[in-house]
Design a protein around this motif. Sequence first.
Motif, mmCIF file in Angstrom:
data_model
loop_
_atom_site.group_PDB
_atom_site.id
_atom_site.type_symbol
_atom_site.label_atom_id
_atom_site.label_comp_id
_atom_site.label_asym_id
_atom_site.label_seq_id
_atom_site.Cartn_x
_atom_site.Cartn_y
_atom_site.Cartn_z
ATOM 1 N N ALA A 152 -32.362 63.946 -44.225
ATOM 2 C CA ALA A 152 -33.492 65.094 -43.717
ATOM 3 C C ALA A 152 -33.910 65.849 -45.110
ATOM 4 C CB ALA A 152 -32.575 66.210 -42.960
ATOM 5 N N LYS A 153 -33.920 65.285 -46.261
ATOM 6 C CA LYS A 153 -34.503 65.981 -47.459
ATOM 7 C C LYS A 153 -35.416 64.977 -47.965
ATOM 8 C CE LYS A 153 -31.363 69.309 -48.115
ATOM 9 N NZ LYS A 153 -31.567 70.749 -48.019
ATOM 10 N N LEU A 154 -36.481 65.660 -48.673
ATOM 11 C CA LEU A 154 -37.754 64.946 -49.269
ATOM 12 C C LEU A 154 -37.277 64.751 -50.742
ATOM 13 C CD1 LEU A 154 -40.275 63.253 -48.714
ATOM 14 C CD2 LEU A 154 -41.483 65.438 -49.445
ATOM 15 N N VAL A 155 -37.107 63.573 -51.253
ATOM 16 C CA VAL A 155 -36.774 63.337 -52.784
ATOM 17 C C VAL A 155 -38.311 62.911 -53.379
ATOM 18 C CG1 VAL A 155 -35.639 62.205 -54.486
ATOM 19 C CG2 VAL A 155 -34.385 63.294 -52.327
ATOM 20 N N ARG A 156 -38.758 63.730 -54.167
ATOM 21 C CA ARG A 156 -40.056 63.278 -55.011
ATOM 22 C C ARG A 156 -39.559 63.054 -56.325
ATOM 23 N NH1 ARG A 156 -43.741 65.828 -57.938
ATOM 24 N NH2 ARG A 156 -42.818 68.033 -57.810
ATOM 25 N N THR A 157 -39.927 61.734 -56.850
ATOM 26 C CA THR A 157 -39.655 61.400 -58.337
ATOM 27 C C THR A 157 -41.022 60.920 -58.775
ATOM 28 O OG1 THR A 157 -37.676 60.336 -57.393
ATOM 29 C CG2 THR A 157 -38.276 59.883 -59.441
ATOM 30 N N GLU A 158 -41.231 61.467 -60.063
ATOM 31 C CA GLU A 158 -42.638 61.341 -60.733
ATOM 32 C C GLU A 158 -42.046 60.760 -62.140
ATOM 33 O OE1 GLU A 158 -43.472 65.484 -62.915
ATOM 34 O OE2 GLU A 158 -44.013 65.262 -60.919
ATOM 35 N N SER A 159 -43.141 60.142 -62.473
ATOM 36 C CA SER A 159 -42.985 59.449 -64.162
ATOM 37 C C SER A 159 -43.929 60.174 -65.130
ATOM 38 C CB SER A 159 -43.585 58.168 -63.941
ATOM 39 O OG SER A 159 -44.789 58.034 -63.694
ATOM 40 N N SER A 160 -43.434 60.034 -66.393
ATOM 41 C CA SER A 160 -44.341 60.597 -67.373
ATOM 42 C C SER A 160 -44.374 62.085 -67.239
ATOM 43 C CB SER A 160 -45.860 59.809 -67.488
ATOM 44 O OG SER A 160 -45.551 58.621 -67.525
ATOM 45 N N PRO A 161 -43.360 62.980 -67.271
ATOM 46 C CA PRO A 161 -42.079 62.369 -67.444
ATOM 47 C C PRO A 161 -41.219 62.247 -66.520
ATOM 48 C CG PRO A 161 -42.343 64.807 -67.873
ATOM 49 C CD PRO A 161 -43.745 64.282 -67.616
ATOM 50 N N ALA A 163 -38.881 62.784 -63.756
ATOM 51 C CA ALA A 163 -38.208 63.674 -63.136
ATOM 52 C C ALA A 163 -38.070 63.650 -61.586
ATOM 53 C CB ALA A 163 -39.010 65.029 -63.509
ATOM 54 N N SER A 164 -37.070 64.270 -61.045
ATOM 55 C CA SER A 164 -36.894 64.082 -59.580
ATOM 56 C C SER A 164 -36.682 65.586 -58.877
ATOM 57 C CB SER A 164 -35.396 63.127 -59.333
ATOM 58 O OG SER A 164 -35.359 62.990 -57.972
ATOM 59 N N PHE A 165 -37.215 65.729 -57.888
ATOM 60 C CA PHE A 165 -37.343 66.879 -57.066
ATOM 61 C C PHE A 165 -36.809 66.843 -55.546
ATOM 62 C CE2 PHE A 165 -40.363 66.959 -60.363
ATOM 63 C CZ PHE A 165 -39.799 68.132 -61.269
ATOM 64 N N THR A 166 -36.032 67.825 -55.250
ATOM 65 C CA THR A 166 -35.547 67.610 -53.758
ATOM 66 C C THR A 166 -36.091 68.882 -52.910
ATOM 67 O OG1 THR A 166 -33.502 66.329 -54.632
ATOM 68 C CG2 THR A 166 -33.573 67.560 -52.288
ATOM 69 N N TYR A 167 -36.587 68.495 -51.666
ATOM 70 C CA TYR A 167 -37.322 69.471 -50.858
ATOM 71 C C TYR A 167 -36.546 69.538 -49.371
ATOM 72 C CZ TYR A 167 -41.269 69.324 -54.301
ATOM 73 O OH TYR A 167 -42.248 69.161 -55.123
ATOM 74 N N ALA A 168 -36.426 70.658 -49.019
ATOM 75 C CA ALA A 168 -35.891 70.893 -47.319
ATOM 76 C C ALA A 168 -37.261 71.071 -46.533
ATOM 77 C CB ALA A 168 -35.119 71.886 -47.531
ATOM 78 N N ARG A 169 -37.258 70.461 -45.304
ATOM 79 C CA ARG A 169 -38.342 70.828 -44.544
ATOM 80 C C ARG A 169 -38.392 72.328 -43.960
ATOM 81 N NH1 ARG A 169 -41.287 67.211 -41.554
ATOM 82 N NH2 ARG A 169 -40.107 65.550 -41.701
ATOM 83 N N CYS A 170 -39.512 72.871 -43.930
ATOM 84 C CA CYS A 170 -39.676 74.179 -43.591
ATOM 85 C C CYS A 170 -39.533 74.080 -42.227
ATOM 86 C CB CYS A 170 -40.962 74.847 -44.028
ATOM 87 S SG CYS A 170 -41.133 74.992 -45.912
ATOM 88 N N THR A 171 -38.999 75.320 -41.395
ATOM 89 C CA THR A 171 -39.001 75.236 -40.175
ATOM 90 C C THR A 171 -39.987 76.587 -39.621
ATOM 91 O OG1 THR A 171 -37.306 76.668 -40.448
ATOM 92 C CG2 THR A 171 -36.680 74.330 -39.770
#
Length: 171
Positions: A152-161, A163-171
Amino acid sequence: MRTAQTLVIPLVIVLALAGCDKRDPVADEANNTAGLPSVNMVAGAKNGASSVDGSAPANVVVVPAGAPPVPAAAIPAALHGRWGMTPADCTSTKGDAKGLLVVSGGRLAFYESRAVPARNVSVSKDSIGADFVFTGEGQSWSKFETLQLKKAKLVRTESSPMASFTYARCT
């Protein structure tokens, strides 16, 4: 001549040590690299496939680098919606929700930028990885990103540099 050598040697040593003081190219907070292609999947792949033998994993669509941009419906429906890094990102009425990410069928909308999947797209029912083309604040750039639904979490991972970010769904 002796004094010039005396000055050059310490300078060379200082420059050599300064070159060794560079940070690790992977950010400390980049502990979640799920969805990024492995070395074995990229090296030696044929015709845009994601493995050396030329096949793609089940439930994954692979678009070669030279292919035209992906249609707008490329982002899986499971990822669509409003996602916040903090609860305030979901409830702000002042337009200052800097950690808000809005995912729709064909684009990602951040605080001051937008992104669309363009090349090297791989999609499953709950993830997407692609070279996204970003626009914002009068600039354009491209970056490899993955979005994956995890518990139930969205994990966004990017390159250059990296990094990884975790998001919760807005209700």
